[in-house]
Design a protein around this motif. Structure first.
Motif, short mmCIF file in Angstrom:
data_model
loop_
_atom_site.label_atom_id
_atom_site.label_comp_id
_atom_site.label_asym_id
_atom_site.label_seq_id
_atom_site.Cartn_x
_atom_site.Cartn_y
_atom_site.Cartn_z
N THR A 79 17.47 -34.02 -63.41
CA THR A 79 17.92 -34.66 -64.64
C THR A 79 16.85 -35.64 -65.12
N PHE A 80 16.99 -36.04 -66.37
CA PHE A 80 16.16 -37.11 -66.91
C PHE A 80 17.02 -37.94 -67.84
N ALA A 81 16.56 -39.16 -68.12
CA ALA A 81 17.32 -40.06 -68.98
C ALA A 81 16.41 -40.62 -70.05
N THR A 82 17.01 -40.89 -71.21
CA THR A 82 16.30 -41.50 -72.32
C THR A 82 17.05 -42.75 -72.76
N CYS A 83 16.33 -43.66 -73.40
CA CYS A 83 16.97 -44.83 -73.99
C CYS A 83 16.30 -45.14 -75.31
N GLY A 84 17.04 -45.79 -76.21
CA GLY A 84 16.48 -45.95 -77.53
C GLY A 84 16.84 -47.22 -78.26
N LYS A 88 21.48 -47.00 -77.04
CA LYS A 88 22.11 -45.99 -76.18
C LYS A 88 21.15 -45.48 -75.12
N GLY A 89 21.73 -45.04 -74.03
CA GLY A 89 21.01 -44.34 -72.98
C GLY A 89 21.73 -43.04 -72.69
N PHE A 90 20.98 -41.96 -72.53
CA PHE A 90 21.58 -40.66 -72.27
C PHE A 90 20.97 -40.02 -71.05
N ILE A 91 21.78 -39.26 -70.33
CA ILE A 91 21.33 -38.48 -69.17
C ILE A 91 21.36 -37.02 -69.58
N TRP A 92 20.28 -36.31 -69.27
CA TRP A 92 20.10 -34.93 -69.70
C TRP A 92 19.81 -34.01 -68.52
N ALA A 93 20.24 -32.77 -68.63
CA ALA A 93 19.79 -31.71 -67.73
C ALA A 93 18.56 -31.10 -68.38
#
Length: 124
Positions: A79-84, A88-93
């Motif tokens: 997984t990886f995560a982004t923030c902006g 918000k912060g999101f976790i992605w496959a």
């Protein structure tokens, strides 16, 4: 970073293996996950590149509602995560490229995200 792959020489004479172009605006974060390079930018997109060839593999358009500030990977589960700037912060496959969850509770811009293996948790 853009969709083309080129070899370039740096100011100090070192050869870069790839010049990847494609983001509109400033690239704000990069990380590696397995043999992929994940980049994020002010254009609100996540781009995933094949680190062996430098070619663009996937794009997540409008991953955030504002500029994406950072990206980090968790190689333990792919997984990886982004923030902006949208707070918000999101976790992605990474495959398939889909959102798995969000990190809530921020009241302002989120500037950094990291995986903490000791606690098995995303930290912003």
């Amino acid at each position: 970073l853009d969709d083309s792959v080129n070899e370039a020489t740096t100011d100090v004479g070192e050869v870069c293996k790839f010049v990847m172009e494609g983001h509109d605006g400033r690239v704000t974060g990069m990380c590696t996950l397995y043999h992929y390079i994940i980049s994020v930018a002010n254009d609100q997109c996540v781009r995933i590149w094949d680190g062996n060839t430098g070619t663009l593999w996937k794009v997540i358009e409008d991953a955030h509602m504002a500029a994406i500030n950072d990206v980090a990977a968790n190689p333990e589960n792919g997984t990886f995560a982004t923030c902006g700037s949208d707070g918000k912060g999101f976790i992605w496959a990474y495959d398939p490229c889909e959102m798995l969850g969000s990190m809530i509770g921020h009241s302002a811009e989120v500037s950094k995200v990291r995986w903490c293996g000791v606690h098995s948790a995303w930290v912003t």
